[in-house]
Design a protein around this motif. Structure first.
Motif, short mmCIF file in Angstrom:
data_model
loop_
_atom_site.label_atom_id
_atom_site.label_comp_id
_atom_site.label_asym_id
_atom_site.label_seq_id
_atom_site.Cartn_x
_atom_site.Cartn_y
_atom_site.Cartn_z
N TRP A 26 0.95 -0.87 -0.13
CA TRP A 26 0.17 0.34 0.07
C TRP A 26 1.02 1.20 -0.20
O TRP A 26 2.09 1.60 0.24
CB TRP A 26 -1.31 -0.13 1.25
N TYR A 31 -1.77 1.89 -4.43
CA TYR A 31 -0.89 1.03 -3.77
C TYR A 31 0.17 0.30 -4.98
O TYR A 31 0.32 1.12 -5.77
CB TYR A 31 -1.65 -0.94 -4.13
N THR A 139 -6.56 2.56 0.16
CA THR A 139 -5.44 2.19 0.47
C THR A 139 -6.23 0.51 1.02
O THR A 139 -5.07 0.47 2.19
CB THR A 139 -4.46 2.37 1.24
N THR A 140 -7.02 0.04 1.23
CA THR A 140 -7.54 -1.03 2.06
C THR A 140 -8.55 -2.15 1.17
O THR A 140 -9.14 -1.34 0.02
CB THR A 140 -8.95 -0.92 3.41
N ASN A 141 -9.05 -2.85 1.11
CA ASN A 141 -9.41 -4.13 -0.43
C ASN A 141 -10.69 -3.97 -0.33
O ASN A 141 -10.94 -3.78 -0.59
CB ASN A 141 -9.34 -5.57 0.88
N LYS A 142 -10.97 -2.85 0.78
CA LYS A 142 -12.11 -2.54 0.40
C LYS A 142 -12.55 -1.26 -0.71
O LYS A 142 -13.88 -1.03 -0.64
CB LYS A 142 -12.70 -1.92 2.40
N THR A 143 -11.72 0.17 0.05
CA THR A 143 -11.55 0.56 -1.03
C THR A 143 -11.11 0.72 -2.09
O THR A 143 -11.24 1.80 -3.41
CB THR A 143 -10.98 1.90 0.16
N MET A 184 -1.25 -8.24 -1.35
CA MET A 184 -2.57 -7.85 -0.36
C MET A 184 -3.88 -7.81 -1.44
O MET A 184 -4.63 -8.54 -0.16
CB MET A 184 -2.46 -6.65 -0.36
#
Length: 426
Positions: A26, A31, A139-143, A184
């Motif tokens: 990230w 990423y 910066t996350t798997n959900k965003t 990730m």
């Protein structure tokens, strides 16, 4: 029309190109990902000038930097001050870097000018990779959102890509094989090939000859188009043109057709010659001729269907691999050149051909020279189906039963017509 049904290849039913995105780390606003293009096609490779990959960002992502590849356009980055992104386009297009790229700009499996081998020829070079640092992406798997509308040109059209599908994160084993790490996030895109999308006209044809018949069966007339002096698409280059080299190398005409003037107008001709007949074996000579003054074919390959390939005994100056898409059926062979010897098919001219000979063992239960059995059923060059001569034009045995039957029938018609003529005027 169903594009995927149209793209189905019976000789390579599982063949495809898979594009895998692995999010490795990230960044503050996005990423770093490694994108790898895997060519899982048995005999269809990507030749120069190489692949071109495109997509549409799902949000307002930008590419901060790249290694092993580059976008063809930067786009409008005027809103950024100081650190300017590598690309700000909503729909970037990426190409591979060329051989000789400085090491600090490379990653593993990059920088081959976009050339990717077919899986059967060399699995170790049947892939290509690049790395990109993406910003404004989450910066996350959900965003994070996967890109859309993937396109692959290799080097022209022909591939249709499906949507990106998020899968299990890829796992990586360290060089000492004592630790496993993982991405990730990973998603895959599958692209399938259709010759109908690649070009409207064929690109190769087949001619035939044999030792037992003086007839040389040429490629069908206009197999890949017809000569037409009034249109650019039908124009060609006469090999007898004075100062041919200067005509072929004329600058400023990159789109000018460079195919030699022939009756078939195909860039590639494959000639199958039944050469010799032994007591227990028979021999075939294959010659591939390049009629394109503007194209060198590297990593070329040939796929041939013939029922005697299950008894292929020896092959000279080509590599061979049996393609068996269906269990128990061994009638399809893939042939290609030996590296640094004849894997490079030069442009049209005295050196624009490669050739080899095949030695087959006879199977007493199936072998015959009658009815065109000794000639191939289908031939592909670089994955494209070549135009075959019509079956009734094949060289026949001099004592083939079908020809005398035709002759006797014609004789009977002539005699009958003569009797009618004599009776009418008696």
């Amino acid at each position: 029309m169903n594009v995927y049904a149209e793209a189905y290849d019976a000789l390579d039913p599982n063949g495809n190109i898979t594009i895998k995105w692995d999010l490795m780390t990230w960044n503050p606003d996005g990423y770093v990902a490694v994108v790898t293009i895997f060519n899982f096609q048995q005999y269809r490779h990507i030749q120069a000038p190489g692949w071109t990959l495109g997509w549409t960002w799902a949000k307002k992502e930008v590419i901060w930097s790249m290694m092993g590849g580059q976008t063809t356009e930067q786009g409008d980055c005027s809103k950024y001050k100081g650190n300017i992104p590598h690309c700000c386009k909503k729909d970037p297009t990426v190409v591979d870097l060329l051989p000789g790229t400085p090491y600090n700009q490379q990653i593993a499996n990059c920088c081959k000018g976009g050339v990717i081998s077919s899986w059967a020829q060399d699995p170790t070079t049947a892939l290509s990779s690049f790395q990109l640092s993406v910003g404004a992406a989450g910066t996350t798997n959900k965003t994070v959102r996967v890109p859309k509308n993937f396109t692959l040109k290799a080097p022209g059209p022909g591939y249709t890509c499906g949507p990106a599908k998020v899968g299990k994160p890829t796992k990586f084993i360290t060089s000492d094989k004592r630790r496993v790490t993982q991405a990730m996030m990973t998603w895959n895109v599958t692209c399938t090939y259709s010759q109908f999308l690649a070009q409207k006209t064929p690109t190769c044809c087949v001619s035939l000859s044999s030792f037992y018949n003086e007839t040389i069966v040429s490629c069908p007339t206009c197999a890949c188009g017809c000569q037409n002096n009034g249109t650019e698409s039908g124009s060609c280059i006469n090999p007898k043109t004075p100062h041919l080299a200067s005509v072929v190398n004329t600058p400023g005409k990159p789109n000018r057709p460079m195919v030699q003037c022939t009756s078939h107008m195909c860039p590639i001709r494959v000639h199958w010659h039944v050469k010799l007949n032994y007591k227990e074996y028979w021999r075939v000579k294959i010659t591939i001729t390049n009629f394109n003054y503007a194209m060198n074919y590297s990593l070329w390959n040939l796929v041939v269907q013939h029922p005697n390939f299950d008894n292929l005994t020896q092959l000279f100056s080509f590599y061979y691999k049996s393609l068996t898409p269906y269990e128990g059926l061994n009638d399809t062979a893939m042939l290609w050149g030996i590296k640094f010897y004849n894997d490079f098919l030069s442009e049209a001219g005295p050196n624009g051909n490669v050739q080899s000979e095949l030695l087959f063992r006879k199977d007493a239960s199936t072998f015959t020279f009658e009815k065109g059995w000794a000639f191939p059923r289908r031939i592909y060059f670089n994955g494209d189906n070549c135009v075959m001569p019509p079956p009734d034009a094949y060289p026949w045995l001099p004592n083939a039963s079908s020809r005398p039957v035709i002759s006797l029938l014609r004789s009977a018609i002539i005699i009958l017509a003569s009797w009618v003529f004599l009776l009418a005027y008696a």
